[in-house]
Design a protein around this motif. Structure first.
Motif, PDB file in Angstrom:
ATOM      1  N   LEU A  50       0.637  -0.994   0.009  1.00  0.00           N
ATOM      2  CA  LEU A  50      -0.058  -0.083  -0.194  1.00  0.00           C
ATOM      3  C   LEU A  50       0.751   1.106   0.074  1.00  0.00           C
ATOM      4  N   VAL A  51       0.680   2.096  -1.033  1.00  0.00           N
ATOM      5  CA  VAL A  51       1.609   3.342  -0.907  1.00  0.00           C
ATOM      6  C   VAL A  51       0.971   4.443  -0.696  1.00  0.00           C
ATOM      7  N   ALA A  52      -0.741   4.623  -0.556  1.00  0.00           N
ATOM      8  CA  ALA A  52      -1.331   5.539  -0.033  1.00  0.00           C
ATOM      9  C   ALA A  52      -2.636   4.924   0.526  1.00  0.00           C
ATOM     10  N   ILE A  53      -2.968   5.553   1.832  1.00  0.00           N
ATOM     11  CA  ILE A  53      -3.948   5.010   2.702  1.00  0.00           C
ATOM     12  C   ILE A  53      -4.775   6.367   3.319  1.00  0.00           C
ATOM     13  N   SER A  54      -5.965   5.650   3.796  1.00  0.00           N
ATOM     14  CA  SER A  54      -6.956   6.805   4.134  1.00  0.00           C
ATOM     15  C   SER A  54      -7.999   5.780   4.914  1.00  0.00           C
ATOM     16  N   SER A  55      -8.503   6.531   5.945  1.00  0.00           N
ATOM     17  CA  SER A  55      -9.813   5.643   6.496  1.00  0.00           C
ATOM     18  C   SER A  55     -10.955   7.061   6.521  1.00  0.00           C
ATOM     19  N   TRP A  56     -12.028   6.381   6.542  1.00  0.00           N
ATOM     20  CA  TRP A  56     -13.368   7.321   6.333  1.00  0.00           C
ATOM     21  C   TRP A  56     -14.136   6.916   7.367  1.00  0.00           C
ATOM     22  N   ASN A  57     -14.835   7.846   8.216  1.00  0.00           N
ATOM     23  CA  ASN A  57     -15.915   7.223   9.194  1.00  0.00           C
ATOM     24  C   ASN A  57     -16.974   8.585   9.097  1.00  0.00           C
ATOM     25  N   ASP A  58     -18.162   7.879   9.522  1.00  0.00           N
ATOM     26  CA  ASP A  58     -19.340   8.857   9.790  1.00  0.00           C
ATOM     27  C   ASP A  58     -19.103   9.525  11.138  1.00  0.00           C
ATOM     28  N   ALA A  59     -19.015  10.870  11.268  1.00  0.00           N
ATOM     29  CA  ALA A  59     -18.599  11.686  12.392  1.00  0.00           C
ATOM     30  C   ALA A  59     -18.997  13.096  12.110  1.00  0.00           C
ATOM     31  N   ALA A  60     -20.091  13.761  12.989  1.00  0.00           N
ATOM     32  CA  ALA A  60     -19.990  15.142  12.786  1.00  0.00           C
ATOM     33  C   ALA A  60     -18.949  15.753  13.010  1.00  0.00           C
ATOM     34  N   SER A  61     -19.005  16.881  12.264  1.00  0.00           N
ATOM     35  CA  SER A  61     -17.809  17.956  12.567  1.00  0.00           C
ATOM     36  C   SER A  61     -17.866  18.858  13.403  1.00  0.00           C
ATOM     37  N   PRO A  62     -16.887  19.067  14.416  1.00  0.00           N
ATOM     38  CA  PRO A  62     -17.158  19.934  15.477  1.00  0.00           C
ATOM     39  C   PRO A  62     -17.388  21.563  15.100  1.00  0.00           C
ATOM     40  N   ASP A  63     -17.172  21.756  13.886  1.00  0.00           N
ATOM     41  CA  ASP A  63     -17.506  22.989  13.195  1.00  0.00           C
ATOM     42  C   ASP A  63     -18.882  23.185  12.580  1.00  0.00           C
ATOM     43  N   ARG A  64     -19.537  21.961  12.417  1.00  0.00           N
ATOM     44  CA  ARG A  64     -20.664  21.984  11.820  1.00  0.00           C
ATOM     45  C   ARG A  64     -21.843  21.051  12.474  1.00  0.00           C
ATOM     46  N   PRO A  65     -21.975  21.308  13.964  1.00  0.00           N
ATOM     47  CA  PRO A  65     -22.660  20.064  14.544  1.00  0.00           C
ATOM     48  C   PRO A  65     -24.149  19.887  14.187  1.00  0.00           C
ATOM     49  N   GLY A  66     -24.482  18.984  14.121  1.00  0.00           N
ATOM     50  CA  GLY A  66     -25.968  18.514  13.554  1.00  0.00           C
ATOM     51  C   GLY A  66     -26.128  18.291  12.050  1.00  0.00           C
ATOM     52  N   GLU A  67     -24.919  18.290  11.335  1.00  0.00           N
ATOM     53  CA  GLU A  67     -24.808  18.277   9.726  1.00  0.00           C
ATOM     54  C   GLU A  67     -24.237  16.901   9.443  1.00  0.00           C
ATOM     55  N   PRO A  68     -24.724  16.009   8.659  1.00  0.00           N
ATOM     56  CA  PRO A  68     -24.029  14.673   8.393  1.00  0.00           C
ATOM     57  C   PRO A  68     -22.653  15.098   7.866  1.00  0.00           C
ATOM     58  N   ALA A  69     -22.010  14.215   8.305  1.00  0.00           N
ATOM     59  CA  ALA A  69     -20.097  14.353   8.015  1.00  0.00           C
ATOM     60  C   ALA A  69     -19.604  13.221   7.647  1.00  0.00           C
ATOM     61  N   LEU A  70     -18.559  13.193   7.209  1.00  0.00           N
ATOM     62  CA  LEU A  70     -17.324  12.129   7.221  1.00  0.00           C
ATOM     63  C   LEU A  70     -16.268  12.663   7.652  1.00  0.00           C
ATOM     64  N   GLN A  71     -15.744  12.031   8.409  1.00  0.00           N
ATOM     65  CA  GLN A  71     -14.322  12.470   8.792  1.00  0.00           C
ATOM     66  C   GLN A  71     -13.074  11.521   8.271  1.00  0.00           C
ATOM     67  N   LEU A  72     -12.320  12.238   7.682  1.00  0.00           N
ATOM     68  CA  LEU A  72     -10.924  11.670   7.231  1.00  0.00           C
ATOM     69  C   LEU A  72     -10.040  11.438   8.169  1.00  0.00           C
ATOM     70  N   ARG A  73      -9.392  10.155   8.430  1.00  0.00           N
ATOM     71  CA  ARG A  73      -8.325   9.823   9.243  1.00  0.00           C
ATOM     72  C   ARG A  73      -7.162   9.140   8.559  1.00  0.00           C
ATOM     73  N   GLY A  74      -5.922   9.167   9.317  1.00  0.00           N
ATOM     74  CA  GLY A  74      -4.793   8.487   9.000  1.00  0.00           C
ATOM     75  C   GLY A  74      -4.362   8.413   7.478  1.00  0.00           C
ATOM     76  N   MET A  75      -4.703   9.864   6.736  1.00  0.00           N
ATOM     77  CA  MET A  75      -4.399   9.546   5.394  1.00  0.00           C
ATOM     78  C   MET A  75      -2.768   9.973   5.327  1.00  0.00           C
ATOM     79  N   ALA A  76      -2.019   9.254   4.130  1.00  0.00           N
ATOM     80  CA  ALA A  76      -0.737   9.197   4.144  1.00  0.00           C
ATOM     81  C   ALA A  76      -0.335   8.691   2.834  1.00  0.00           C
ATOM     82  N   VAL A  77       0.661   9.155   2.265  1.00  0.00           N
ATOM     83  CA  VAL A  77       1.365   8.321   1.115  1.00  0.00           C
ATOM     84  C   VAL A  77       2.933   8.170   1.568  1.00  0.00           C
TER      85      VAL A  77
END
Length: 150
Positions: A50-77
């Motif tokens: 794997l030369v590029a990775i990322s993880s995506w999970n459902d999580a509200a943004s602290p800056d837009r509470p109450g709105e549906p959002a995806l959080q990007l975590r652990g992205m790296a190349v």
């Protein structure tokens, strides 16, 4: 460049190698890793690693509470594959997932050293900077509207 969904077990060794080595912590287990909706996306090199990775999970943004959002975590190349468009390829795939899930936003806690990349693909830097307890590196939150895209 083909993005594929991989398991968290496949992603974790590369998180150590690409994200944590040389930081205050080599812990790469995220609380959201095993949730049913979490997706781990990656690009493989010609040698199969794997030369590029990322993880995506459902999580509200602290800056837009109450709105549906995806959080990007652990992205790296992988260092030897940077500046080849792989990061942008993962962002595009993650945005497609966000559209599919009808998310209004994609957000992340991004290292300050990666802010220029995220801004170049359309994210806005929001809020005050902070230092994470695990890496002890400076970060800012970043935010991108969906489906307008980053």
């Amino acid at each position: 460049m083909h993005v594929e969904e991989v398991t968290v077990a496949e992603v974790r060794p590369y998180r150590v190698e690409y994200l944590r080595r040389g930081t205050a912590s080599e812990n790469v287990v995220f609380a959201e890793d095993d949730l049913a909706g979490t997706r781990h996306l990656a690009v493989r090199g010609s040698d199969g690693r794997l030369v590029a990775i990322s993880s995506w999970n459902d999580a509200a943004s602290p800056d837009r509470p109450g709105e549906p959002a995806l959080q990007l975590r652990g992205m790296a190349v992988a260092p030897d594959h940077r500046r080849q468009g792989l990061g942008e390829t993962l962002i595009v795939a993650g945005l497609a997932l966000a559209v599919e899930r009808r998310a209004a936003w994609v957000w992340a806690n991004a290292r300050d050293s990666a802010l220029a990349f995220y801004e170049s693909v359309g994210f806005d830097v929001v809020g005050e900077g902070f230092v994470t307890a695990d890496t002890r590196l400076p970060h800012h939150r970043i935010l991108c509207p969906v489906p307008a895209g980053c």
